[in-house]
Design a protein around this motif. Structure first.
Motif, mmCIF file in Angstrom:
data_model
loop_
_atom_site.group_PDB
_atom_site.id
_atom_site.type_symbol
_atom_site.label_atom_id
_atom_site.label_comp_id
_atom_site.label_asym_id
_atom_site.label_seq_id
_atom_site.Cartn_x
_atom_site.Cartn_y
_atom_site.Cartn_z
ATOM 1 N N ARG A 12 4.584 -44.659 2.502
ATOM 2 C CA ARG A 12 3.288 -44.038 2.255
ATOM 3 C C ARG A 12 2.409 -45.455 1.880
ATOM 4 O O ARG A 12 2.353 -45.347 0.528
ATOM 5 N N THR A 13 1.720 -45.279 2.673
ATOM 6 C CA THR A 13 1.055 -44.977 3.607
ATOM 7 C C THR A 13 0.757 -46.137 4.994
ATOM 8 O O THR A 13 0.268 -46.792 4.450
ATOM 9 N N THR A 14 1.193 -45.473 5.656
ATOM 10 C CA THR A 14 0.491 -46.645 7.561
ATOM 11 C C THR A 14 -0.042 -45.316 8.139
ATOM 12 O O THR A 14 -0.578 -44.451 8.194
ATOM 13 N N ASP A 15 -1.011 -46.432 9.364
ATOM 14 C CA ASP A 15 -1.775 -45.838 9.947
ATOM 15 C C ASP A 15 -0.905 -45.054 10.249
ATOM 16 O O ASP A 15 -1.884 -43.655 11.683
ATOM 17 N N ALA A 16 0.579 -44.446 11.315
ATOM 18 C CA ALA A 16 1.870 -43.653 11.790
ATOM 19 C C ALA A 16 1.807 -42.851 10.900
ATOM 20 O O ALA A 16 1.566 -41.591 12.001
ATOM 21 N N SER A 17 1.434 -42.697 9.652
ATOM 22 C CA SER A 17 1.986 -41.463 8.683
ATOM 23 C C SER A 17 0.736 -40.714 8.084
ATOM 24 O O SER A 17 0.816 -39.893 7.354
ATOM 25 N N ALA A 18 -0.224 -41.597 8.834
ATOM 26 C CA ALA A 18 -1.551 -40.784 7.923
ATOM 27 C C ALA A 18 -1.800 -39.573 8.093
ATOM 28 O O ALA A 18 -2.727 -38.958 7.246
ATOM 29 N N ALA B 23 9.889 -35.927 -3.795
ATOM 30 C CA ALA B 23 11.040 -35.120 -4.992
ATOM 31 C C ALA B 23 12.837 -34.377 -4.471
ATOM 32 O O ALA B 23 13.296 -34.257 -5.820
ATOM 33 N N GLY B 24 12.744 -35.211 -2.983
ATOM 34 C CA GLY B 24 14.391 -35.319 -3.274
ATOM 35 C C GLY B 24 15.452 -36.538 -2.558
ATOM 36 O O GLY B 24 16.271 -36.378 -2.562
ATOM 37 N N THR B 25 14.200 -37.508 -3.467
ATOM 38 C CA THR B 25 14.494 -38.949 -3.024
ATOM 39 C C THR B 25 14.778 -39.192 -4.874
ATOM 40 O O THR B 25 14.721 -39.085 -5.696
ATOM 41 N N PRO B 26 16.011 -39.814 -4.685
ATOM 42 C CA PRO B 26 16.572 -40.908 -6.523
ATOM 43 C C PRO B 26 15.806 -41.724 -6.488
ATOM 44 O O PRO B 26 15.470 -41.071 -8.258
ATOM 45 N N LEU B 27 14.755 -42.228 -6.300
ATOM 46 C CA LEU B 27 13.488 -42.871 -7.006
ATOM 47 C C LEU B 27 12.674 -41.916 -7.446
ATOM 48 O O LEU B 27 11.632 -42.365 -7.681
ATOM 49 N N GLY B 28 12.598 -40.638 -6.717
ATOM 50 C CA GLY B 28 10.929 -40.217 -6.977
ATOM 51 C C GLY B 28 10.059 -39.922 -6.193
ATOM 52 O O GLY B 28 9.094 -39.413 -6.808
ATOM 53 N N ARG B 29 10.109 -40.372 -5.810
ATOM 54 C CA ARG B 29 8.323 -41.651 -5.008
ATOM 55 C C ARG B 29 8.627 -41.962 -3.382
ATOM 56 O O ARG B 29 10.678 -42.147 -2.980
ATOM 57 N N VAL B 30 8.257 -41.903 -2.446
ATOM 58 C CA VAL B 30 8.239 -42.387 -1.358
ATOM 59 C C VAL B 30 8.300 -44.083 -1.260
ATOM 60 O O VAL B 30 7.192 -44.371 -1.561
ATOM 61 N N THR B 31 9.245 -43.791 -0.368
ATOM 62 C CA THR B 31 8.680 -45.320 0.562
ATOM 63 C C THR B 31 7.285 -46.648 -0.121
ATOM 64 O O THR B 31 7.521 -45.578 1.591
ATOM 65 N N THR B 32 7.508 -47.086 0.163
ATOM 66 C CA THR B 32 5.257 -47.750 0.720
ATOM 67 C C THR B 32 6.269 -48.832 1.709
ATOM 68 O O THR B 32 7.222 -49.799 1.516
ATOM 69 N N PRO B 33 5.069 -49.305 2.264
ATOM 70 C CA PRO B 33 5.225 -49.757 3.887
ATOM 71 C C PRO B 33 5.752 -51.673 2.788
ATOM 72 O O PRO B 33 6.394 -52.252 3.083
#
Length: 254
Positions: A194-200, A212-222
């Protein structure tokens, strides 16, 4: 191997995740070869920002072996030393848009071939081009970019996932071949970033569902993902080869 003053090649290094990889290595004092195929303006702007003594933009299609060999030769001529870190990041025209993906009933051989050529053939071309210089230097690091989708296909991107799974196999067989020359070969597999050109094109609700399903509670950044590549490029990982490190906040346990 010290990252400082190391010559690093990042394929697809001008935009998306590749730009973050290029910036991470430059921040640590590496000389960076910013490979691009169609993003000339962004590659040149990045080199101007990083400094021409520290970065070089080179156009090459990684699926063309001769173009890759020419790129590696140009980098050596420019920096006066061989590439000793290569990051296979280039992504052939792909968007993480679940609504637009080929489904199993519409998937074609052409879809698979396009992704296989970009990930596997492109990765092979880069490895073959950089290994002689790494062997001459007595050390080298090859870092392939994978995906956690072959462990957890939360969205079934059939063509992309199959190609990255094949690249993981090549990572492990290449590690066996190149280890005696002091060259390690590893993979870093991310989830959705969250977020790259490919995931835009990915809807916010998909990001939220993954978080919500990730232990760190967030989406990894590039940026977080790119920092992991520094580990595999350094002496800290000198005893590690043929491995796949999943960097997704703990969503997938490999």
């Amino acid at each position: 191997m010290r990252i400082e003053n190391t010559i690093v090649l990042v394929t697809g290094g001008a935009r998306g995740l590749g730009e973050h990889l290029s910036r991470a290595f430059a921040r640590e004092g590496a000389r960076v070869v910013v490979n691009y195929h169609s993003s000339e303006e962004r590659a040149n702007a990045l080199v101007q920002e990083l400094g021409e003594d520290w970065a070089l933009a080179v156009c090459a299609d990684v699926t063309d072996a001769q173009q890759v060999r020419d790129m590696v030769a140009r980098a050596r001529e420019h920096f006066g030393a061989p590439i000793t870190v290569a990051v296979n990041n280039a992504l052939v025209d792909f968007s993480f848009n679940g609504d637009a993906r080929p489904t199993l009933d519409t998937l074609t051989a052409e879809n698979l071939t396009q992704q296989f050529e970009g990930a596997v053939v492109g990765g092979l071309n880069v490895m073959q081009a950089v290994v002689p210089g790494m062997a001459e230097a007595g050390e080298g690091r090859i870092i392939n970019i994978g995906t956690n989708l072959f462990q957890n296909p939360v969205v079934p991107y059939h063509d992309y996932t199959a190609a990255k799974a094949a690249l993981l196999s090549l990572t492990r067989t290449a590690a066996k071949d190149l280890g005696p020359q002091g060259i390690t070969v590893n993979m870093i597999s991310g989830g959705l970033l969250r977020t790259t050109d490919a995931s835009a094109a990915t809807p916010d609700e998909v990001f939220d569902f993954i978080a919500a399903g990730t232990p760190l509670g967030r989406v990894t950044t590039p940026e977080e993902f790119a920092d992991t590549a520094l580990f595999f490029a350094s002496d800290w990982s000198r005893g590690v080869t043929g491995q796949n490190l999943v960097v997704d906040g703990g969503l997938v346990v490999d």
